[in-house]
Design an enzyme around this catalytic site. Sequence first.
Site, mmCIF file in Angstrom:
data_model
loop_
_atom_site.group_PDB
_atom_site.id
_atom_site.type_symbol
_atom_site.label_atom_id
_atom_site.label_comp_id
_atom_site.label_asym_id
_atom_site.label_seq_id
_atom_site.Cartn_x
_atom_site.Cartn_y
_atom_site.Cartn_z
ATOM 1 C CG PHE A 159 -0.254 0.400 2.510
ATOM 2 C CD1 PHE A 159 0.020 1.733 2.803
ATOM 3 C CD2 PHE A 159 0.152 -0.557 3.423
ATOM 4 C CE1 PHE A 159 0.678 2.088 3.988
ATOM 5 C CE2 PHE A 159 0.801 -0.214 4.599
ATOM 6 C CZ PHE A 159 1.070 1.118 4.865
ATOM 7 C CB SER A 236 4.366 -7.618 5.687
ATOM 8 O OG SER A 236 3.525 -8.668 5.236
ATOM 9 C CB CYS A 291 10.550 -0.778 2.875
ATOM 10 S SG CYS A 291 11.248 -0.261 1.326
ATOM 11 C CD GLU A 385 7.998 -3.137 8.393
ATOM 12 O OE1 GLU A 385 7.362 -4.177 8.169
ATOM 13 O OE2 GLU A 385 8.542 -2.458 7.488
HETATM 14 P P1 NAD Z 1 1.241 -6.728 3.043
HETATM 15 O O1 NAD Z 1 2.250 -7.798 3.117
HETATM 16 O O2 NAD Z 1 0.129 -6.714 4.006
HETATM 17 O O3 NAD Z 1 0.555 -6.741 1.580
HETATM 18 C C1 NAD Z 1 1.313 -6.810 0.403
HETATM 19 C C2 NAD Z 1 0.506 -7.529 -0.660
HETATM 20 O O4 NAD Z 1 0.223 -8.859 -0.217
HETATM 21 C C3 NAD Z 1 -0.832 -6.861 -0.945
HETATM 22 O O5 NAD Z 1 -1.013 -6.815 -2.336
HETATM 23 C C4 NAD Z 1 -1.840 -7.763 -0.251
HETATM 24 O O6 NAD Z 1 -3.066 -7.827 -0.933
HETATM 25 C C5 NAD Z 1 -1.177 -9.128 -0.251
HETATM 26 N N1 NAD Z 1 -1.495 -9.948 0.919
HETATM 27 C C6 NAD Z 1 -1.784 -9.511 2.177
HETATM 28 N N2 NAD Z 1 -1.951 -10.560 3.008
HETATM 29 C C7 NAD Z 1 -1.774 -11.690 2.279
HETATM 30 C C8 NAD Z 1 -1.798 -13.090 2.571
HETATM 31 N N3 NAD Z 1 -2.050 -13.541 3.787
HETATM 32 N N4 NAD Z 1 -1.542 -13.962 1.572
HETATM 33 C C9 NAD Z 1 -1.264 -13.525 0.329
HETATM 34 N N5 NAD Z 1 -1.232 -12.205 -0.006
HETATM 35 C C10 NAD Z 1 -1.487 -11.300 0.940
HETATM 36 O O7 NAD Z 1 2.047 -5.336 3.052
HETATM 37 P P2 NAD Z 1 1.452 -3.864 3.141
HETATM 38 O O8 NAD Z 1 0.919 -3.651 4.506
HETATM 39 O O9 NAD Z 1 0.597 -3.576 1.961
HETATM 40 O O10 NAD Z 1 2.796 -3.008 2.940
HETATM 41 C C11 NAD Z 1 3.646 -2.662 3.988
HETATM 42 C C12 NAD Z 1 4.803 -3.631 4.080
HETATM 43 O O11 NAD Z 1 5.523 -3.641 2.866
HETATM 44 C C13 NAD Z 1 5.829 -3.222 5.136
HETATM 45 O O12 NAD Z 1 6.227 -4.377 5.823
HETATM 46 C C14 NAD Z 1 6.972 -2.643 4.332
HETATM 47 O O13 NAD Z 1 8.228 -2.714 4.941
HETATM 48 C C15 NAD Z 1 6.911 -3.516 3.126
HETATM 49 N N6 NAD Z 1 7.598 -2.907 1.994
HETATM 50 C C16 NAD Z 1 8.817 -3.406 1.669
HETATM 51 C C17 NAD Z 1 9.519 -2.844 0.635
HETATM 52 C C18 NAD Z 1 10.880 -3.358 0.290
HETATM 53 O O14 NAD Z 1 11.419 -2.908 -0.688
HETATM 54 N N7 NAD Z 1 11.460 -4.271 1.031
HETATM 55 C C19 NAD Z 1 8.980 -1.774 -0.097
HETATM 56 C C20 NAD Z 1 7.723 -1.304 0.250
HETATM 57 C C21 NAD Z 1 7.031 -1.886 1.310
#
Ligand code: NAD
Length: 494
Positions: A159, A236, A291, A385
């Site tokens: 997001f 995540s 991130c 985090e």
């Molecule tokens: P999230 O993991 O909740 O969601 C990411 C994606 O996974 C979304 O498209 C979501 O629909 C999907 N998803 C959610 N739960 C799922 C499940 N149980 N099974 C399969 N798919 C699922 O992450 P978020 O809250 O949208 O984003 C924030 C996180 O992203 C933070 O942890 C941040 O550090 C990380 N992030 C990392 C980077 C990087 O480069 N390492 C960059 C941006 C964000």
Amino acid sequence: MSVIEQSAPAKYPDVRNYIGGSFVDSNGSGHLDVTNPADGSVISRVPLSGMNEVDRAVQVARKAQSAWAAVPIKERVQVFYRYKSLLEKNIDELSALVTEENGKIRGEAEAEVLKSAELCEFACSLPQIIPGEVLEVSRGVECRVERYPVGIVASIAPFNFPNMVPNWTIPNAIALGNAMILKPSEQVPLSSGRIAELLSQAGLPDGILNVVHGGQATVEAICDHPDIEAISFVGSTHVAKIVYRRGSENLKRVLALGGAKNHLIVMPDANPDMTSSNVVASMAGCAGQRCMAASVMVAVGMTDHIIDRMTGIVRGMVPGVHLGPVISKAAKERIEKYIAEAEAAGAKVLVDGRGYTVAGKEGGYFVGPTLIDYVTPDMRIAQEEIFGPVMVIVRAKNVDEALGVQQRSRYGNAASVFTESGGVARYVMEKASAGMVGVNVGVPVPREPFGFGGWNESKFGTGDITGRGSIEFWTKSKKMTTKWSKEAGVNWMS
Ligand code: NAD
């Protein structure tokens, strides 16, 4: 967000999937509300697609991809020259959309769209970067390596960057000849529709970029679909592991970027003004939802004069003006709980952002910037985090003790040191257990042509998601051995 069955009055019509160049309805399992985090209002609804929708997109992508792969790369990248200028031309509208669905303030949203344009710049340079290798390996026998697209690939986004993270993968993957299924975050689905429209306007053939909206079930369908060859994921660590395991189990190549806990080591000789402003900008920018945001400052020795300056800066920051809201009510509650827990465990809250509301936006999910001193490395707030505008300060006696705190983290996205000593700077850069390190910079993002990617539980898979490191991921290499000379000798490989 809550699952709702009835249409709710909203600013934008229901979000639709984008398949084969058209917006289409999804036959999935209902919709979720999309909210504006600045005031909590429902601005749209997003469909929850399942395997049928993913398969529909894959069938369309399959038809389109072989023709696209046959277009020479110098012609394919022309789309991204035009798309880049469309991003720039439409920056006001695109950044307003990012602000509306994600909450980040205007300047941050504009920077995100400009970063997307920079990512296109790199894709446009691919023809200069990827020419194959060729060598006469024995008399009259030539070997060459050429790169081929992987085929149909998927990109799953979080997001926190509704415009930039999709553009981490779209330009390179598509310029290299693949067709893509993009699965945006269900919390910020609006920007991707505009991305698809602008790419179409830039001349991308129908079916090369398809957008399928949804949540967990959509991601699982992507991991299971037999015709999707590669998956890139950003989100995540918990979900990155699920996607990495499930995609690999289904014999796909997977690059899964996870969460982070980024440490800034501040030495007593650090420049006080630059350090205090950079550290605060890193933790509070995008409301701490990056991130690459710093979340632990390891203060070495006599650094109180720097912490005092930081406290002054943070006290002067106004939520709603200098930083936006966090993404949801649940996120606000989670962040505030971490602060309360640290306080109860004996940490000293220097600036408290809990319970913040912005006048006229009482339904918004604001957390004020928060500074917490005397946090110990064993506290949950120092290890997990938080993903909000919260900086914890851990005290250390010397640089090795500070490095120990960083090295014991399960994550490894970024780490930085603030110092005037070249020797200390080099030492920390070498010893830090992180994929992206910096000196006197709060957010050590490596800009193109360098690739983006962390270590440890911040990334699963090989290569990086952007820059040169992504080329290997989005292509398959073919090794060609040829002999045209009749005089070439006979040997074991004739
Ligand atoms: P999230 O993991 O909740 O969601 C990411 C994606 O996974 C979304 O498209 C979501 O629909 C999907 N998803 C959610 N739960 C799922 C499940 N149980 N099974 C399969 N798919 C699922 O992450 P978020 O809250 O949208 O984003 C924030 C996180 O992203 C933070 O942890 C941040 O550090 C990380 N992030 C990392 C980077 C990087 O480069 N390492 C960059 C941006 C964000």
